[in-house]
Design a protein around this motif. Structure first.
Motif, short mmCIF file in Angstrom:
data_model
loop_
_atom_site.label_atom_id
_atom_site.label_comp_id
_atom_site.label_asym_id
_atom_site.label_seq_id
_atom_site.Cartn_x
_atom_site.Cartn_y
_atom_site.Cartn_z
N GLY A 463 58.86 18.04 -7.40
CA GLY A 463 58.51 17.14 -8.48
C GLY A 463 57.53 17.70 -9.47
N ASP A 464 57.02 18.92 -9.22
CA ASP A 464 56.05 19.56 -10.10
C ASP A 464 56.74 20.75 -10.77
OD1 ASP A 464 53.96 20.86 -11.35
OD2 ASP A 464 52.58 20.68 -9.66
N PRO A 465 56.70 20.87 -12.09
CA PRO A 465 57.41 21.97 -12.75
C PRO A 465 56.72 23.33 -12.60
CG PRO A 465 56.22 20.67 -14.37
CD PRO A 465 56.06 19.96 -13.07
N HIS A 466 55.46 23.36 -12.19
CA HIS A 466 54.72 24.62 -12.15
C HIS A 466 55.13 25.47 -10.95
CE1 HIS A 466 52.40 23.00 -15.38
NE2 HIS A 466 51.86 22.05 -14.65
N ILE A 467 55.38 26.73 -11.21
CA ILE A 467 55.73 27.70 -10.17
C ILE A 467 54.59 28.72 -10.08
CG2 ILE A 467 57.37 29.51 -9.48
CD1 ILE A 467 59.52 27.97 -11.04
N PHE A 468 54.27 29.14 -8.87
CA PHE A 468 53.19 30.10 -8.70
C PHE A 468 53.55 31.11 -7.64
CE2 PHE A 468 52.23 25.73 -7.41
CZ PHE A 468 52.43 25.80 -6.05
N GLU A 469 52.90 32.27 -7.72
CA GLU A 469 53.11 33.34 -6.74
C GLU A 469 52.00 33.29 -5.71
OE1 GLU A 469 53.72 38.21 -6.46
OE2 GLU A 469 53.38 37.24 -8.42
N LEU A 470 52.40 33.44 -4.43
CA LEU A 470 51.44 33.37 -3.33
C LEU A 470 51.24 34.74 -2.71
CD1 LEU A 470 52.64 30.17 -1.43
CD2 LEU A 470 50.97 30.33 -3.26
N GLU A 471 50.13 34.86 -2.02
CA GLU A 471 49.94 36.05 -1.18
C GLU A 471 51.07 36.10 -0.16
OE1 GLU A 471 47.73 38.33 -1.36
OE2 GLU A 471 46.04 37.52 -2.53
N PRO A 472 51.76 37.24 -0.02
CA PRO A 472 52.90 37.31 0.92
C PRO A 472 52.52 36.91 2.34
CG PRO A 472 52.86 39.25 -0.50
CD PRO A 472 51.58 38.51 -0.76
N GLY A 473 51.27 37.16 2.73
CA GLY A 473 50.85 36.84 4.09
C GLY A 473 50.86 35.36 4.39
N PHE A 474 50.95 34.52 3.35
CA PHE A 474 50.97 33.08 3.60
C PHE A 474 52.20 32.69 4.42
CE2 PHE A 474 52.02 28.69 2.43
CZ PHE A 474 50.81 28.06 2.70
N ALA A 475 53.30 33.43 4.27
CA ALA A 475 54.53 33.09 5.01
C ALA A 475 54.36 33.25 6.51
CB ALA A 475 55.69 33.97 4.51
N THR A 476 53.43 34.09 6.95
CA THR A 476 53.23 34.28 8.39
C THR A 476 52.63 33.03 9.04
OG1 THR A 476 51.02 35.23 8.08
CG2 THR A 476 52.88 36.75 8.05
N LEU A 477 52.09 32.11 8.22
CA LEU A 477 51.53 30.87 8.75
C LEU A 477 52.60 29.84 9.02
CD1 LEU A 477 48.50 30.49 6.30
CD2 LEU A 477 48.47 31.49 8.59
N LEU A 478 53.88 30.15 8.69
CA LEU A 478 54.95 29.17 8.79
C LEU A 478 56.11 29.67 9.64
CD1 LEU A 478 54.92 28.21 5.01
CD2 LEU A 478 54.12 26.76 6.89
N PRO A 479 55.88 29.98 10.92
CA PRO A 479 57.00 30.36 11.78
C PRO A 479 58.03 29.23 11.83
CG PRO A 479 55.04 29.93 13.09
CD PRO A 479 54.60 29.95 11.67
N THR A 480 59.30 29.60 11.83
CA THR A 480 60.36 28.59 11.71
C THR A 480 60.98 28.20 13.04
OG1 THR A 480 61.93 30.39 11.26
CG2 THR A 480 60.92 29.30 9.36
#
Length: 635
Positions: A463-480
């Protein structure tokens, strides 16, 4: 006789008090001839006029603030003005000059108390509706240190000429320099509701609302609408309010001219203050001094609520961050843990779903992860780490006018991921004073990888139009995979409920450790029935019990093939029997737990009972568990 003496002493004291009071207060009751040359109520003073040699400077108090009103208008520093009034109010008389002494070398002209040199200070006060005007004459310094000739003037002749301790010339000879408010911008930070900053490269508008009970956070209003970094906005305001005037470049009171377009090394800043009709406008421009190649940068400044053009020594424009991106909040979003109800993670590749639930009770909050339809204790430290990172500045860049599909965050794209933070907000208070039903609210963070080398992680909120780039390491906090969120506590029991531990280790054999909780003692029996209690290291047995009662893994194993193969022939097996209350039947029964560990190629695999989930155990912790407990070579 005693009564008469007492009466005489009392009358004498009263007479002395009256005499002292008369001496101190003087004939007119205002201290004209007391130790202090002049006495007045400093808080009731509303005007001070300085006159010397045909020049007049007028200072007035307007709405509790002091200003120069003539010949030039300017703000006065309140602390400096208080210091001046205090000094004038405490001119201590060191020597009084009689009329017969004021002639020859001691004439009023030679003392600087008349003629072109005399400085006349007119102090006007209003106290309880009564007006008072005091006229003070300040002459030349005397031979004594820090003293001057001074006197009072009644409009016709000098009265009370004296030598006084205290020299106000240091302030009064150049009043604009010594009393002028050096802080360029006089705006209360707590009252600011809008700030606009324009430079040749950018233009931003920041805004917040001030309500009766609270102040909302700063937001970016233009060129984009987004959250602002509160710390950076506060630093920006502080750096502007800290600007100090070093000199008056031009005292000419002319209309404020703002060039359009703005030249390089300049800035236009506008403040709006709660309750003020007009904004305050500040224009800063870098100025190069041709006579100073090594000094600090110079700025010239014009501000709408002050008349002159000022000169500042400031590095502000050199480190000025006024672009929208530099002031944006680089945190993903505020995730208040106290109202966080659940977290759902959905991944497209691999296709998986994680559901984490907060179960609240009187004892606190317990987090669980849903695995095979059952809620199992979750790793709270991992959840806390995710929540903390949501509240930390992990955004490294912003994308303007981007399409989600170009950044891998379209929900239909393979490899995309969505994280839903579901909140249970307190209900609103009803008219009857009772609380309404809790309200559900959700924030969904969408993530994806852009195909590039190296891969880059992008995200936005649904619902928010703003897109941002994150530190790649943030994905390690989200094991699937759900098991990655499972609690690392793999074995837990109350040590005082322990009945027996059977320890079986390859090359050591099997030994039963029987615990007597009443005596806190151990019996040790080998598998062949031999009682080896006498050779048992009881401290090591206690340590083994305590380690097993709170055993934690270092992670869970998803690639179970090698682990299952290794556990077919385990290196060590611990069978723990405890006596515990079974709430289903309300009786104390024996509970048996079996821990299997296998050391294979430097990796220690573990499994509890018949659970299909395998975990990894720290190797040093494994070595501590299997060390012998008796003096024999084998347990």
């Amino acid at each position: 006789m005693r009564k008469i003496s007492t009466i005489i002493l009392g009358v004498t004291s009263l007479v002395l008090a009256v005499v002292i009071s008369a001496v101190e207060s003087g004939s007119d009751g205002r201290g004209r001839f007391s130790n202090q040359l002049l006495r007045f109520n400093e808080k009731s003073v509303d005007s001070v006029t300085l006159m010397r040699g045909g020049q007049t400077v007028v200072m007035k108090k307007i709405q509790n603030y002091w200003f120069f009103v003539s010949p030039d208008q300017e703000r006065i520093n309140s602390n400096s003005m208080e210091a001046l009034l205090d000094k004038l109010n405490h001119l201590i008389v060191l020597d009084r000059l009689e009329s017969s002494e004021l002639s020859g070398e001691m004439s009023l002209t030679n003392l600087g108390l008349e003629g072109e040199e005399v400085l006349q200070v007119i102090i006007e006060s209003k106290d309880d509706g009564k007006s008072q005007i005091d006229k003070l004459l300040i002459g030349r310094p005397t031979p004594r240190e820090n003293s001057v000739y001074a006197g009072l003037f009644d409009g016709k002749k000098i009265k009370g000429a004296a030598v006084v301790n205290g020299n106000p010339h240091d302030i009064l000879d150049s009043p604009y320099e010594t009393l002028m408010e050096r802080q360029l911008v006089n705006v209360p930070p707590s009252g600011l509701v809008q700030i606009s900053v324009k430079t040749p490269e950018s233009s931003v508008v920041l805004q917040r609302n001030i309500k009766t009970q609270e102040t909302t956070p700063w937001i970016l209003l233009k060129p984009i609408q987004a959250k602002a970094d509160q710390g950076k906005v506060e630093d920006l305001v502080a750096s502007i309010l800290a600007l100090q005037i070093s000199d008056v470049a031009s005292a000419e009171d002319s209309a404020m001219q703002i060039p359009d377009p703005l030249p390089l090394d300049s800035a236009l800043i506008q403040f709006r203050v709660l309750g003020a009709e007009k904004p305050i406008v500040l224009y800063l421009n870098k100025f190069t001094d041709p006579n100073d190649d090594f000094g600090p940068p110079l700025l010239t400044a014009r501000i709408s609520d002050r008349p002159a053009t000022y000169q500042l020594n400031s590095m502000l424009l050199n480190s000025f961050e006024a672009s929208a991106d530099s002031l944006r909040d680089r945190r993903l979003g505020n995730v208040p843990e106290q109202v966080l109800d659940s977290i759902a993670i959905v991944s497209k590749r691999p296709v998986s779903e994680v559901f984490l639930k907060a179960n609240r009770n009187q004892q606190g909050v317990n987090w669980a992860v849903l695995i095979n339809g059952k809620q199992i204790d979750a790793n709270y430290a991992k959840i806390k780490q995710l929540v903390d990172q949501m509240n930390e500045p992990v955004i490294i860049d912003f994308v303007e006018n981007g399409k989600p599909a170009d950044y891998g965050i379209d929900p239909n794209q393979e490899g995309s991921m969505a994280v839903a933070f579901n909140f249970k907000l307190p209900g609103k208070v009803k008219d009857d004073g009772t609380m309404g039903e809790p309200e559900d609210f959700a924030k969904v963070l969408r993530l994806g990888w852009k195909k590039a080398k190296p891969r880059r992680l992008f995200a936005n909120f649904q619902g928010d139009p703003h897109i941002f780039e994150l530190e790649p390491g943030f994905a390690t906090l989200l094991p699937t995979h759900p098991i990655k969120w499972r609690s690392l506590s793999v074995l837990s029991f109350n040590p005082f409920h322990l009945k027996k531990i059977t320890k079986t280790v390859q090359s050591q054999g099997e030994i039963d450790l029987i615990f007597n909780k009443n005596l806190g003692t151990w019996d040790a029996i080998r598998s062949d029935g031999t009682n080896v209690t006498g050779s048992l290291d009881r401290a090591m047995a206690d340590t083994l019990r305590d380690r097993l009662s709170s055993l934690k893994a270092i992670g869970w194993n998803l690639n179970v093939g090698e682990g299952y193969a290794a556990l077919q022939n385990p290196t060590a097996v611990f069978t723990i029997v405890t006596r515990e209350l079974d709430p289903a039947i309300n009786q104390v029964t024996d509970v048996t737990r079996v821990l299997r560990l296998a050391d294979s190629k430097g990796i220690v695999y573990g499994r509890i009972d018949e659970s299909p989930d395998l975990f990894f155990l720290d190797r040093d912790k494994f070595k501590a568990l299997i060390q012998p407990l008796t003096s024999f070579s084998a347990d």
